[in-house]
Design a protein around this motif. Sequence first.
Motif, PDB file in Angstrom:
ATOM      1  N   ILE A  43      -4.608   7.022 -15.539  1.00 53.43           N
ATOM      2  CA  ILE A  43      -4.284   6.590 -14.192  1.00 53.43           C
ATOM      3  C   ILE A  43      -5.419   5.721 -13.665  1.00 53.43           C
ATOM      4  N   THR A  52      -7.598   4.423  -4.736  1.00 51.65           N
ATOM      5  CA  THR A  52      -7.210   4.989  -6.035  1.00 51.65           C
ATOM      6  C   THR A  52      -7.435   6.498  -6.091  1.00 51.65           C
ATOM      7  N   PRO A  55      -3.822   9.085  -5.627  1.00 53.12           N
ATOM      8  CA  PRO A  55      -2.958   9.235  -6.797  1.00 53.12           C
ATOM      9  C   PRO A  55      -3.651   9.946  -7.966  1.00 53.12           C
TER      10      PRO A  55
END
Length: 295
Positions: A43, A52, A55
């Motif tokens: 990810i 970021t 998530p």
Amino acid sequence: MSEPTILVTGGTGKTGSRVAAGLAAAGAEVRIASRNPLGDKQIRFEWHDSETYGPALAGADGIYLVPPIGATDPALIVEPFLTQAVRAGVRRVVLLGSSAITDQTPGLGRLYGLVRDAVPEWAVLRPSWFMQNFVGGHPVAVGIRATGEIVTATGDGRVAFVDAEDIAAVAVRALLDPLPHNTDHVITGPETLSYAQAAAIIAEETGRLVRHESVGVAEFAALVRESGVPADYAAFLAGLDDEIRRGAEDRVTSVVPDVTGREAGSFRAFIARNWTELAADMAAEVVVLPGGSVY
């Protein structure tokens, strides 16, 4: 009870990739943080982009935390991330530190207390210097290939070099054991060696002439700067070499066998096992990656 989901920062690096593999082998759900994710297990994650964080953290129970490399005060970057992690439900964090860094080390040392205070379940890994520094793109390995010399400011100081495989094995246990470790783990190999002794072992195992050249701290800092490392970080790295010269790393701990149930790998065995890679490296053009001396 479902297996925990672990976010592995630095998941494609020396320890992170091994931690991810070990966690997966143990049945955990692994989420690998990467600037440039590839595949469904990775990810996107960027320390300097807080967008970021969410998530990456969603549904995570624990984190293998490799702080941003090259930052002289990484706590400033890591603290907002940990705050968000706790809010997202993360209970356990295992931090990769260094045996050369203590709570009193300006900047870098603040990370230890930050992690201890942020989460109820934690471990701080403080490994000695990596055996992997002798292969790949690290300046020590580059010197072996280019000139047959290992240049440091360590003098006759000794280090209990440790295999990243052993560091990762300790990390996996710290992340998955039912009871949290809630302690610092100073992780070493089974013996201490000077760089001259390490060079002799490499020569014996590979048949290549390798020697150690010890230089002064100022000269070493200048050499590190020439490789593209910022001046303040180069001075920090040179200071770590000086600490080795003074005996700061001349110790062996039993953390690897105590935590993993197996003995730590020896330097000679590491060189023998990686001779094929080392030989290939000697013929390859490589890019020197700054900062690898610590992490």
